[in-house]
Design an enzyme around this catalytic site. Structure first.
Site, mmCIF file in Angstrom:
data_model
loop_
_atom_site.group_PDB
_atom_site.id
_atom_site.type_symbol
_atom_site.label_atom_id
_atom_site.label_comp_id
_atom_site.label_asym_id
_atom_site.label_seq_id
_atom_site.Cartn_x
_atom_site.Cartn_y
_atom_site.Cartn_z
ATOM 1 C CG HIS A 144 -1.755 -1.108 1.465
ATOM 2 N ND1 HIS A 144 -2.364 -1.363 2.667
ATOM 3 C CD2 HIS A 144 -2.149 -2.101 0.630
ATOM 4 C CE1 HIS A 144 -3.099 -2.446 2.569
ATOM 5 N NE2 HIS A 144 -2.981 -2.921 1.349
ATOM 6 C CE1 TYR A 180 -9.647 2.025 4.143
ATOM 7 C CE2 TYR A 180 -9.043 1.952 1.825
ATOM 8 C CZ TYR A 180 -9.029 1.395 3.085
ATOM 9 O OH TYR A 180 -8.382 0.208 3.292
ATOM 10 C CG ASP A 229 -10.245 -0.406 -0.936
ATOM 11 O OD1 ASP A 229 -11.422 -0.467 -1.344
ATOM 12 O OD2 ASP A 229 -9.874 -0.890 0.158
ATOM 13 C CG HIS A 231 -12.796 1.006 2.327
ATOM 14 N ND1 HIS A 231 -13.409 1.106 3.549
ATOM 15 C CD2 HIS A 231 -11.864 0.040 2.458
ATOM 16 C CE1 HIS A 231 -12.868 0.256 4.396
ATOM 17 N NE2 HIS A 231 -11.926 -0.422 3.755
ATOM 18 C CD GLU A 255 -9.921 -3.884 -1.816
ATOM 19 O OE1 GLU A 255 -10.256 -4.311 -0.692
ATOM 20 O OE2 GLU A 255 -8.759 -3.530 -2.093
ATOM 21 C CD GLU A 281 -11.874 -5.057 2.622
ATOM 22 O OE1 GLU A 281 -11.906 -4.350 3.634
ATOM 23 O OE2 GLU A 281 -10.997 -4.961 1.749
ATOM 24 N NE ARG A 302 -9.200 -6.920 -1.589
ATOM 25 C CZ ARG A 302 -8.284 -7.111 -0.646
ATOM 26 N NH1 ARG A 302 -7.522 -8.180 -0.661
ATOM 27 N NH2 ARG A 302 -8.121 -6.223 0.314
ATOM 28 C CG HIS A 331 -8.963 -8.353 3.722
ATOM 29 N ND1 HIS A 331 -9.413 -8.218 5.006
ATOM 30 C CD2 HIS A 331 -8.786 -7.087 3.260
ATOM 31 C CE1 HIS A 331 -9.521 -6.945 5.318
ATOM 32 N NE2 HIS A 331 -9.142 -6.234 4.279
ATOM 33 C CG ASP A 335 -7.785 -5.678 10.010
ATOM 34 O OD1 ASP A 335 -7.570 -6.527 9.133
ATOM 35 O OD2 ASP A 335 -8.645 -4.786 9.874
ATOM 36 C CD GLU A 358 -4.864 -5.850 1.859
ATOM 37 O OE1 GLU A 358 -4.937 -4.648 2.190
ATOM 38 O OE2 GLU A 358 -5.841 -6.643 1.924
#
Length: 425
Positions: A144, A180, A229, A231, A255, A281, A302, A331, A335, A358
């Site tokens: 990223h 985002y 993305d 989002h 995405e 995701e 994803r 994904h 996290d 990713e």
């Protein structure tokens, strides 16, 4: 007074279980070496040193997931043969009656992946070997980058290419709106975002980002793949405008242009342009992907192994993706713990349907807590050689990184539009 002894096994398997390994204990651990909360599950057996690890990664509902494992699923596992993964997955899934949902699935996934980890250790094989063996030598990863303006993004993309990445997700800030994937520019903005005071302006995003992506493509050249993305922050009509506007950016994929609730609009989004589409995701049920696969409406799934309930259902989804000519893009942000990322890489290495993985940049603290964590080298993940997942968990190190209080991480998903209405994050 004699101890009552072990509780009877509910719904025992009717077949004769071979003498051998049995589950003796299921433990959960909370830690935050990456900054976001992790729930790690350890399934222990009656064989010295034999245990499996699983990831129950949902940083917004950490305590609820831990309770599902500790109070409901874990006790049902005691005394059972950990080799019966399919049976145990179905049994635990049915036990809640109202099946599915992200909380139940994350809890179930942590046990499921731990059982696969045990199976690999018993067999003396890395997990990808149990899933069919190698389908490739390595898994391409994407990193990223984000910036306050195009020049900063271009500089970071070129730096990522120097590190070996051929795929880079790019997010560029929109002045005056909570964008985002971009970092705050100063302490004031950081405080506003922490308290969720900034608003989101979809129209400003539509005006600013598509031409910025086209200019970034022009400046970095054709030999690096760019991803972006959305989002899920656009309406279906806005998403169609966006797809048309980014044609010249030649994205590897776009995405989450639509939220799960708007998934029926993906065929129309496909018709709006040629940009490859990725989604998934937020999906908490493998069957949510099926209409999109049948309609050939998306190009990349994803998949998020914890939220889908573990490797057992996810590997079946990946096989369906292969049959429909759709690639996977699992994904793997910060996290998802190193345990979850190791499960991703095992699927990546073993599936012909794999597209790109990713790649989070794990902190030194995270690498300390999770010895053997998968780390991309030259923009590539190489398969684990150790049996099972190839990742361990240092309980003592984890205690040095406690999780934050509930709602601290939840604030991340709170967002309002310019008119004050609540907006998807």
């Amino acid at each position: 007074m004699e101890s009552p002894g072990p509780a009877p096994i509910l719904a025992p398997a009717p077949w004769t279980a071979p003498a051998g390994i049995r589950v003796t204990r299921v433990r959960t651990f909370l830690c935050a070496p990456q900054g976001c909360p992790y729930v790690i599950t350890r399934v222990e057996t009656d064989q010295p040193g034999l245990y499996g690890l699983g990831c129950a990664s949902d940083p917004q509902r950490t305590l609820a997931i831990r309770s599902v494992v500790d109070d409901y699923l874990g006790p049902m596992l005691l005394g059972r043969d950990p080799a019966d993964i399919e049976d145990l997955h179905r049994l635990l899934d049915n036990s809640g009656y109202w099946r599915g949902g992200s909380i139940a699935n994350n809890a179930l996934a942590s046990i499921d992946v731990a059982l696969w980890d045990i199976k690999g250790k018993v067999a003396g094989l890395p997990l990808h070997q149990l899933l069919g063996g190698r389908a490739r030598g390595y898994a391409e990863a994407y990193t990223h980058v984000d910036g306050a303006d195009e020049a900063q993004v271009v500089e970071l993309v070129l730096a990522a290419r120097e590190q070996g990445y051929r795929h880079v997700r790019v997010q560029v800030a929109v002045p005056g709106t909570d964008t985002y994937g971009t970092a705050p520019t100063d302490e004031r903005q950081a405080q506003d975002r922490r308290l969720r005071r900034e608003s989101w302006d979809s129209l400003a995003y539509l005006r600013h980002v598509p031409p910025a992506l086209v200019r970034i493509r022009e400046r970095v050249g054709p030999d690096i793949e760019l991803l972006h993305d959305v989002h899920e922050r656009l309406t279906p009509a806005q998403a169609r405008q966006f797809v048309r506007a980014v044609e010249d950016a030649r994205l590897y994929f776009l995405e989450d242009a639509l939220a799960p609730e708007d998934a029926a609009h993906f065929p129309g989004l496909r018709a709006a342009g040629s940009t490859p589409l990725a989604v998934g995701e937020l999906y908490a049920d493998v069957t949510q992907y099926l209409p999109l696969l049948e309609q050939r409406a998306v190009d990349y799934t994803r998949i998020r192994i914890p939220t889908l309930g573990g490797l057992t259902p996810t590997r079946k989804l990946v096989a369906v993706c292969e049959l429909f000519g759709v690639r996977t893009a699992p994904h793997g942000p910060g996290d998802v713990s190193p345990v979850g990322q190791a499960a991703n890489v095992a699927l990546d290495i073993s599936s012909p349907a794999f597209g790109v993985q990713e790649a989070a940049t794990f902190r030194d603290a995270t690498l300390e807590v999770f010895p053997g964590a998968p780390v991309p080298v030259g923009g590539r993940f190489h398969p684990a050689e150790a049996p099972g997942l190839g990742v361990d968990f240092d309980e003592a190190a984890a205690r040095r990184y406690p999780v934050t209080a509930p709602l601290e991480h939840d604030r991340w998903a709170l967002l309002r539009a310019t008119d004050g209405s609540a907006h998807r994050p």
